[in-house]
Design a protein around this motif. Structure first.
Motif, PDB file in Angstrom:
ATOM      1  N   TYR A  36      -6.244   5.754   7.372  1.00  0.00           N
ATOM      2  CA  TYR A  36      -6.220   5.719   5.911  1.00  0.00           C
ATOM      3  C   TYR A  36      -4.803   5.558   5.373  1.00  0.00           C
ATOM      4  CZ  TYR A  36     -11.180   6.631   5.492  1.00  0.00           C
ATOM      5  OH  TYR A  36     -12.549   6.508   5.551  1.00  0.00           O
ATOM      6  N   ALA A  37      -3.834   6.197   6.002  1.00  0.00           N
ATOM      7  CA  ALA A  37      -2.443   6.061   5.557  1.00  0.00           C
ATOM      8  C   ALA A  37      -1.953   4.625   5.732  1.00  0.00           C
ATOM      9  CB  ALA A  37      -1.555   7.034   6.324  1.00  0.00           C
ATOM     10  N   ALA A  40      -3.816   2.222   3.132  1.00  0.00           N
ATOM     11  CA  ALA A  40      -3.977   2.737   1.768  1.00  0.00           C
ATOM     12  C   ALA A  40      -3.778   1.665   0.698  1.00  0.00           C
ATOM     13  CB  ALA A  40      -3.002   3.890   1.531  1.00  0.00           C
ATOM     14  N   ASP A  41      -2.900   0.709   0.942  1.00  0.00           N
ATOM     15  CA  ASP A  41      -2.610  -0.296  -0.082  1.00  0.00           C
ATOM     16  C   ASP A  41      -3.832  -1.127  -0.450  1.00  0.00           C
ATOM     17  OD1 ASP A  41      -0.022   0.539  -0.293  1.00  0.00           O
ATOM     18  OD2 ASP A  41       0.848  -1.121   0.862  1.00  0.00           O
ATOM     19  N   LEU A  44      -6.962   1.955  -1.793  1.00  0.00           N
ATOM     20  CA  LEU A  44      -6.827   2.663  -3.069  1.00  0.00           C
ATOM     21  C   LEU A  44      -7.287   1.860  -4.286  1.00  0.00           C
ATOM     22  CD1 LEU A  44      -3.506   4.645  -2.571  1.00  0.00           C
ATOM     23  CD2 LEU A  44      -5.763   5.613  -3.080  1.00  0.00           C
ATOM     24  N   LEU A  99      -2.099   8.074  -3.006  1.00  0.00           N
ATOM     25  CA  LEU A  99      -2.064   8.278  -1.565  1.00  0.00           C
ATOM     26  C   LEU A  99      -2.267   9.746  -1.201  1.00  0.00           C
ATOM     27  CD1 LEU A  99      -1.619   7.236   1.306  1.00  0.00           C
ATOM     28  CD2 LEU A  99       0.854   7.481   0.928  1.00  0.00           C
ATOM     29  N   LEU A 102      -5.863  10.527  -1.426  1.00  0.00           N
ATOM     30  CA  LEU A 102      -6.583   9.862  -0.339  1.00  0.00           C
ATOM     31  C   LEU A 102      -6.451  10.643   0.956  1.00  0.00           C
ATOM     32  CD1 LEU A 102      -8.124   7.382   0.812  1.00  0.00           C
ATOM     33  CD2 LEU A 102      -5.884   6.312   1.183  1.00  0.00           C
TER      34      LEU A 102
END
Length: 293
Positions: A36-37, A40-41, A44, A99, A102
């Motif tokens: 997910y990190a 994320a772009d 999100l 972020l 998330l």
């Protein structure tokens, strides 16, 4: 000791990083958070402003799996929430805006499911979705045939469709539409599902009747109801392996000859984003949204 990390100025306690959540591949919770990190772009923008339902599987898909629609206990006060109307009375749901939110939500171990409307206009859809669900022995290959028909039918009405895998066995079609009451979008989607059934009676079904499902593709138009949610683009799914609801090109849909060709897992996504960008970016372009006839 639970490790503490800082994300965009927010302190997060990340737990059980070595726990295997996907027994089919040994994929761990730490790898889920990394997924997910890293992505994320592109994730999100598809979560932003949309109330989220969490399908949680904290011990993996073989453990307890349960939906959480209301704000979970212990949610940090910096996580955005929104009041959402429901038939039984208003409720409060999480809205993943950044972020840090998330990563907090991913630490719960969840699939992300979102409405086709934003929190500012509940029940006014800005997307239309078709969930193409194959009944064995039909597969995603059959879904692709139906998806191509629906793409052309939507194009006839000036609506441009995108496709993604469900992350399970089917395919999702999505398109941006001008803000329209959800019941009107549902009616239009049902009309197209019925047209598809008339055009391909041996392949397509617009009703959920279980006895009719084997060998056919159920075109689930009901996902457009205001109360319904659909798997968010790029979400991991609670399956034995870390499959993703992944955007696909229309070329991939046209060329699909075996189910494995449209099966994507977490490690596949970053290279695909590097190659293609966000294939669902058209959903975020309000100027390109179509109008229902």
């Amino acid at each position: 000791m639970t490790p503490i990390t800082e994300v965009e100025g927010r302190r997060l306690a990340l737990s059980n990083l070595e726990k295997v959540l996907y027994p089919g591949t040994g994929f761990t919770k730490g790898e889920v958070l990394h997924y997910y990190a890293t992505n994320a772009d592109v994730i999100l923008p598809h979560l932003r402003d949309r109330p989220v339902s969490f399908l949680r599987y904290p011990d993996g898909p073989d453990g307890q799996v349960f939906f959480t629609k209301n704000v979970p206990p212990g949610t940090p006060d910096w996580v955005t929430t929104a009041e959402v109307p429901r038939s039984e009375g208003p409720a409060r749901m999480v809205v993943v805006q950044d972020l840090a939110s998330l990563m907090w939500a991913a630490n719960l171990v969840t699939e992300f499911h979102t409405h086709q409307w934003v929190a500012q206009e509940p029940g006014v859809a800005d997307r239309i979705v078709f969930d193409l669900d194959p009944g064995t022995p039909a597969t995603v290959v059959d879904c692709c045939e139906v998806a191509l028909w629906l793409r052309e039918r939507l194009a006839d009405d000036g609506i441009t469709a995108c496709a993604k895998t469900s992350g399970s066995k089917g395919l999702h079609l999505l398109a941006a539409v001008r803000p329209t009451p959800s019941d009107q979008v549902s009616d239009y989607a049902k009309q197209l599902a019925m047209e598809a059934e008339r055009a391909m009676p041996r392949l397509v079904l617009h009703r959920m009747t279980r006895s009719l499902r084997p060998g056919k593709v159920f075109v689930d138009w009901s996902q457009n109801a205001a109360r319904k949610t659909t798997a968010t683009p790029y979400t991991l799914r609670a399956r034995p392996e870390p499959t993703v609801s992944a955007p696909v090109t229309w070329g991939e849909v046209e060329e699909c000859g075996a189910p494995g060709q449209l099966g994507f897992q977490a490690p596949d996504i970053a290279p695909r984003v590097q190659d293609y960008g966000d294939l669902l970016a058209p959903l975020l372009d309000a100027d390109g949204a179509g109008s229902l006839p």
